[in-house]
Design a protein around this motif. Sequence first.
Motif, PDB file in Angstrom:
ATOM      1  N   ARG A 164       0.838  -1.207   0.000  1.00  0.00           N
ATOM      2  CA  ARG A 164       0.000   0.000   0.000  1.00  0.00           C
ATOM      3  C   ARG A 164       0.873   1.257   0.000  1.00  0.00           C
TER       4      ARG A 164
ATOM      5  N   GLN B 145       4.017   1.577  -1.037  1.00  0.00           N
ATOM      6  CA  GLN B 145       4.702   1.713  -2.318  1.00  0.00           C
ATOM      7  C   GLN B 145       3.736   2.166  -3.404  1.00  0.00           C
ATOM      8  N   GLN B 146       2.523   1.624  -3.377  1.00  0.00           N
ATOM      9  CA  GLN B 146       1.540   2.002  -4.392  1.00  0.00           C
ATOM     10  C   GLN B 146       1.113   3.455  -4.223  1.00  0.00           C
TER      11      GLN B 146
ATOM     12  N   LEU C 295       1.413   5.882  -7.302  1.00  0.00           N
ATOM     13  CA  LEU C 295       0.167   6.367  -7.898  1.00  0.00           C
ATOM     14  C   LEU C 295      -0.195   7.781  -7.438  1.00  0.00           C
TER      15      LEU C 295
ATOM     16  N   CYS D  48       4.554   0.293 -12.148  1.00  0.00           N
ATOM     17  CA  CYS D  48       3.183  -0.217 -12.021  1.00  0.00           C
ATOM     18  C   CYS D  48       3.128  -1.714 -12.334  1.00  0.00           C
TER      19      CYS D  48
ATOM     20  N   LEU E 137       4.394  -3.530  -9.369  1.00  0.00           N
ATOM     21  CA  LEU E 137       3.316  -3.562  -8.376  1.00  0.00           C
ATOM     22  C   LEU E 137       2.304  -4.642  -8.719  1.00  0.00           C
TER      23      LEU E 137
ATOM     24  N   ILE F 245      -6.428  -3.218  -3.149  1.00  0.00           N
ATOM     25  CA  ILE F 245      -5.152  -2.722  -3.672  1.00  0.00           C
ATOM     26  C   ILE F 245      -5.096  -2.893  -5.187  1.00  0.00           C
TER      27      ILE F 245
ATOM     28  N   LEU G  72      -5.032  -0.067  -8.232  1.00  0.00           N
ATOM     29  CA  LEU G  72      -3.967  -0.055  -9.232  1.00  0.00           C
ATOM     30  C   LEU G  72      -4.546  -0.030 -10.646  1.00  0.00           C
TER      31      LEU G  72
ATOM     32  N   THR H  12      -4.339   3.342 -13.111  1.00  0.00           N
ATOM     33  CA  THR H  12      -3.382   3.291 -14.224  1.00  0.00           C
ATOM     34  C   THR H  12      -4.064   3.272 -15.581  1.00  0.00           C
TER      35      THR H  12
END
Length: 719
Positions: A241, A243-244, A248, A279, A282, A323, A327, A331
């Motif tokens: 979470r 890192q995302q 993002l 991405c 991820l 999560i 993503l 994206t």
Amino acid sequence: MAVWIQAQQLQGDALHQMQSLYGQHFPIEVRHYLSQWIEGQLWDAVDLENPQEEFKAKRLLDSLIQELQNKAEHQVGEDGFLLRIKLGHYASQLKSTYDRCPLELVRCIKHILYTEQRLVREATNSSSPVGGMMDSMSQKYQQINQAFEELRLMTQDTENDLRKLQHNQEYFIIQYQESLRIQAQLTSLATLPPADRQLREPALLSKRNTVEAWLTREANTLQKYRLDLAEKHQKTLQLLRKQQTIILDDELIQWKRRQQLAGNGGPPEGGLDILQSWCEKLAETIWQNRQQIRRAEHLRQQLPIPGPIEELLNELNSTITDIISALVTSTFIIEKQPPQVLKTQTKFAATVRLLVGGKLNVHMNPPQVKATIISEQQAKALLKNENTRNESSGEILNNNCVMEYHQTTGTLSAHFRNMSLKRIKRSDRRGAESVTEEKFTILFESQFSVGGNELVFQVKGRVPFLVPDKVLWPQLCDAINLKYKAEVQSNRGLSEENLVFLAQKAFSNSSNNPDDYRNMTMTWSQFNRESLPGRNFTFWQWFDGVMELTKKHLKPHWNDGAILGFVNKQQAQDMLMSKPNGTFLLRFSDSEIGGITIAWVAENPNKRMVWNLMPYTTKDFSIRSLADRISDLNHLLFLYPDRPKDEVFSKYYTPPLSKAVDVSSFPFFFPHALPFPLSLDSMLDTDGDFDLDDTMDVARHVEELLRRPVENQWGGQQS
């Protein structure tokens, strides 16, 4: 060839990444033997989103094949024979692959060159002895990469634990089956004679007790393993979470902001390759952990053991789904924005892209994207998940497109190349809002299925406008400076003195101190709804007129610094009065949109004065350029402060077709040289400017005559 030489020196993971760029789609041997030619071509000059550029791409493909064939023909010797065959084969292979889609070849090579340059740059930075001076961007990238390495190790650790849990559980089930077999044997003893039962029962009872004791201990161990694994997954998802969020909510949002600024004159937003690689990492890590959690759930169902593990696994599954949903939906981006101003019956283009499409195998069932035009109110309602009954505010032709997967670059995108706005439905406007203030948006919608329809996502690519009621003046200065440089296509932007002038105009203020404006705010009404004092146009209309005039007719002079521009009449007078006669400057007109005037100092029979010509506009410069007009006016001698005018403007003069006419012999350019009585007031506009248009129309005729051979027009009058 420099990039390829450096790329061959890469080591470790960087070398592996470089090698992975090549394959059957573009052999590494082609890159090696044609390195100098490849790096010498203008690949960036080809717009991949414009199908009309396919001709350029086809020429590059044909040239590449020809270069390969030439290279093959010049190979000699035993090794040369084999290489000649191989290079000839590659020429045929590339022609077969890209002949029908040459733009894909350009896309492929641009991706290769960009990635090689990035890898070389990163390797150079990392090997630099001044590691302590690494810039913030490199530090940020290093932190992101370190976090990915930590996630990789954590995911590998939980994978090992999961396998160990599975192995122990399988052994537990075997022992459990053994306990059932012993129990069955004990039950069958009841049918035996007492003597036989007494002989065999003690051993079976002892064995059963041993197995059951082991099963009890092992059940507790398995439960602990499951809880430990769930806790490790919780820590992994926490880091995921985090890192995302960085990628993002920080990096991708910054890219989108740079894209907005680029649309208004800022620098290019930059490519998406690094963002896509993050991405994709991820997506890969999230999917691995999701599969692990599902396998842990399967093991729990296979062997239910009372305890909190069921609730923990449900929480983990819900979290990982959230999560991956964030993503996928975040994206789905608009890589190439449609124009900011749309006209009906006019073709326009746009490109949408899913940065994780390749890793999640979305392209295995290519999704379709639909574009619709909606009002800003509808966009805000969508953001709040309010039902808009699928309403649109107009009709767009060619608004459906299937996303395509490009194997060479790993991108999944939809290219809307031929959209056209057929009609627009405007809302009821109230108050002072004008038609130009009403905002609409192109909404891109699609539906993605992930993991063989395990998960289905509805995605919409568009965030509504966030327009503040007012902005600080320094913020507005940054924006208009970017816009000015972009529109004029000049590196010379607005100086602090220029911005002070604009502040004086915007706020009807006379202060020359920049600090006096730093905390002042400008509302939209002040910017482009309320007219400037004493004028019939707004601040923005005036500034936009300046940009248009400069872009079309004054760009070289602005770049040379010959145009002061942002100077009012009083300032011009103060600047010129101390200068020699004939000193002049160029300033943008206060009274007319898109006008520039010449102010100069000259001796009057009574006193020394500063004169201002009526403003020149685009209409005037379409007849005769600024430089030529300055050349014509012999009373103009020095560009402020003291530069001879020919030194500044002669390189822009139109070459004479024949002997030039001395316009000083025509006395109607200046009031004190007129051959007939005319008061000065009759030649000035309301602001005190000379009205050459109204009082001396003959000057226009002379200007046109100046562009023709003298012999043809004046021969009969010469002596």
